[in-house]
Design an enzyme around this catalytic site. Structure first.
Site, PDB file in Angstrom:
ATOM      1  N   MET A  28       0.924  -1.215   0.025  1.00 27.04           N
ATOM      2  CA  MET A  28       0.018  -0.080  -0.078  1.00 27.04           C
ATOM      3  C   MET A  28       0.946   1.052  -0.021  1.00 27.04           C
ATOM      4  SD  MET A  28      -3.370  -0.916   2.161  1.00 27.04           S
ATOM      5  CE  MET A  28      -3.012  -0.714   3.733  1.00 27.04           C
ATOM      6  N   GLY A  29       2.188   1.111  -0.340  1.00 24.70           N
ATOM      7  CA  GLY A  29       3.267   2.292  -0.527  1.00 24.70           C
ATOM      8  C   GLY A  29       3.724   2.675   0.890  1.00 24.70           C
ATOM      9  N   HIS A  35       9.149  -3.682   3.831  1.00 19.62           N
ATOM     10  CA  HIS A  35       8.903  -3.698   2.238  1.00 19.62           C
ATOM     11  C   HIS A  35      10.054  -3.957   1.351  1.00 19.62           C
ATOM     12  CE1 HIS A  35       5.564  -0.910   3.331  1.00 19.62           C
ATOM     13  NE2 HIS A  35       4.786  -1.543   2.943  1.00 19.62           N
ATOM     14  N   GLY A 145       5.061  -9.923   4.676  1.00 19.87           N
ATOM     15  CA  GLY A 145       5.436  -9.904   5.860  1.00 19.87           C
ATOM     16  C   GLY A 145       4.792 -10.563   6.735  1.00 19.87           C
ATOM     17  N   GLN A 146       5.764 -10.965   7.792  1.00 18.64           N
ATOM     18  CA  GLN A 146       5.249 -11.849   8.967  1.00 18.64           C
ATOM     19  C   GLN A 146       4.393 -11.044  10.086  1.00 18.64           C
ATOM     20  OE1 GLN A 146       5.283 -15.233   9.776  1.00 18.64           O
ATOM     21  NE2 GLN A 146       4.305 -14.575  11.826  1.00 18.64           N
ATOM     22  N   ASP A 148       2.252  -8.910   9.580  1.00 12.92           N
ATOM     23  CA  ASP A 148       0.639  -9.174   9.503  1.00 12.92           C
ATOM     24  C   ASP A 148       0.461 -10.683   9.120  1.00 12.92           C
ATOM     25  OD1 ASP A 148      -0.008  -6.178   9.058  1.00 12.92           O
ATOM     26  OD2 ASP A 148       1.092  -6.400   7.575  1.00 12.92           O
ATOM     27  N   GLN A 151      -3.059 -11.720   8.170  1.00 10.69           N
ATOM     28  CA  GLN A 151      -3.020 -11.630   6.763  1.00 10.69           C
ATOM     29  C   GLN A 151      -2.127 -12.658   5.856  1.00 10.69           C
ATOM     30  OE1 GLN A 151      -2.793  -7.601   4.541  1.00 10.69           O
ATOM     31  NE2 GLN A 151      -0.627  -8.223   4.234  1.00 10.69           N
ATOM     32  N   MET A 182       8.648  -2.399  11.921  1.00 14.92           N
ATOM     33  CA  MET A 182       8.510  -1.621  11.008  1.00 14.92           C
ATOM     34  C   MET A 182       6.874  -1.611  10.262  1.00 14.92           C
ATOM     35  SD  MET A 182      11.842  -0.785   9.045  1.00 14.92           S
ATOM     36  CE  MET A 182      13.307  -0.366   9.810  1.00 14.92           C
ATOM     37  N   SER A 183       6.363  -0.246  10.326  1.00 12.90           N
ATOM     38  CA  SER A 183       5.043  -0.229   9.598  1.00 12.90           C
ATOM     39  C   SER A 183       4.877   1.291   9.189  1.00 12.90           C
ATOM     40  CB  SER A 183       4.022  -0.336  10.787  1.00 12.90           C
ATOM     41  OG  SER A 183       2.788  -0.077  10.420  1.00 12.90           O
TER      42      SER A 183
END
Ligand code: PAF
Length: 278
Positions: A28-29, A35, A145-146, A148, A151, A182-183
């Site tokens: 989602m940028g 990322h 990514g782990q 989430d 998800q 990181m988020s």
């Protein structure tokens, strides 16, 4: 690096490179090292790498942060160019959900608890958009990514159940030096909140240490997390869970691979994290 808004443009490049293996990183940028670690992994395992950048409206609830979600397309594209990404899809909402759009993808049971319980409709939006992104890129491998964790479990199940010929690869959470996962949402935190935010991972690490020292009672592990979180008056726990890693079934007595996950509010900012124990 080719950057396109329209599906037909992405399909054309994908078809021109049909004899290559493709890795896909849906995002989602507002990209960060988390990322970029997925991009690097995709690049190392495939001939071509595609990235989608789309703040997906259907995965946000009515009272969530869709309009304020951080965006910086120019910076994202510069970062991806530097990583050597081949193809980037940057659709607008109408390209993904044109007027009259009516089709959605849901995964049962796995989506009932945790984020699914706190954010009704969230995974319906995630599964729908990931299905669409899969169809546009038709990748051989897709990277998530782990951080989430639910998800990742839901997308893995959807990919298998719908017979997508795609390998889902779940990569480790990338953390700040103080442990904060990181988020993109970390950018909402004030400097004071940012300091407090590292408590979340500290609490999970304390629970893991108890487990590593022989404790198997889920309640005891949850209590240590609650105690550490409650030491910070600005942190409010949404949920804490100890569940079987793949099925996400809650467990009171822990044996085998367990996902300990947490969601909490720091002011209005909702932060999630998890740790794998056992
Ligand atoms: O994890 C995310 O950034 C999003 O949920 C995803 C997988 C790109 C779908 O919009």
């Amino acid at each position: 690096m080719k950057v396109f808004r329209h599906i037909s443009q992405i399909r054309e490049v994908r078809l021109q490179n049909d004899n290559c293996s493709w890795g896909l990183v849906p995002t989602m940028g507002f990209l960060h090292e988390g990322h970029l670690s997925l991009v690097r992994r995709a690049k190392s395992e495939n001939d071509r790498t595609g990235v989608s950048i789309f703040v997906n409206p259907t995965q946000f609830g009515a009272n969530e942060d869709l309009s304020s979600y951080p965006r910086d397309l120019e910076k994202d594209l510069a970062l991806l160019e530097k990583e050597g990404v081949d193809l980037v899809w940057t659709p607008e909402p109408d390209d993904v959900y044109p007027p009259g759009y009516r089709t959605y993808v849901t995964v049962d049971e796995l989506t009932d608890g945790l984020e699914g319980a706190s954010r009704p409709g969230h995974f319906r939006g995630v599964c729908t958009v990931v299905t669409k992104i899969y169809n546009v890129f038709q990748p051989h491998r897709a990277y998530f990514g782990q951080k989430d964790a639910q998800q990742a479990a839901v997308i893995s199940k959807m990919t298998k159940d719908l017979d997508f010929n795609i390998e889902v690869i779940v990569c480790p959470t990338v953390r700040e030096p103080d442990g904060l996962a990181m988020s993109s949402r970390n950018s909402y935190l004030s400097p004071d909140q940012r300091k407090v935010a590292s408590t979340i991972y500290k609490s999970l690490s304390a629970a893991k240490e108890l487990y590593d020292n022989g404790e198997r009672n889920a309640e005891t592990l949850k209590n240590i997390v609650k105690e550490i979180i409650s030491g910070e008056s600005s942190l409010r726990l949404d949920y804490i869970s100890t569940a079987v890693y793949d099925s996400l079934e809650e467990r009171e007595h822990l044996n085998g691979k367990t996902l300990m996950s947490i969601a909490s509010y720091l002011g209005k900012v909702r932060l999630i994290d998890n740790i794998i124990i056992g």
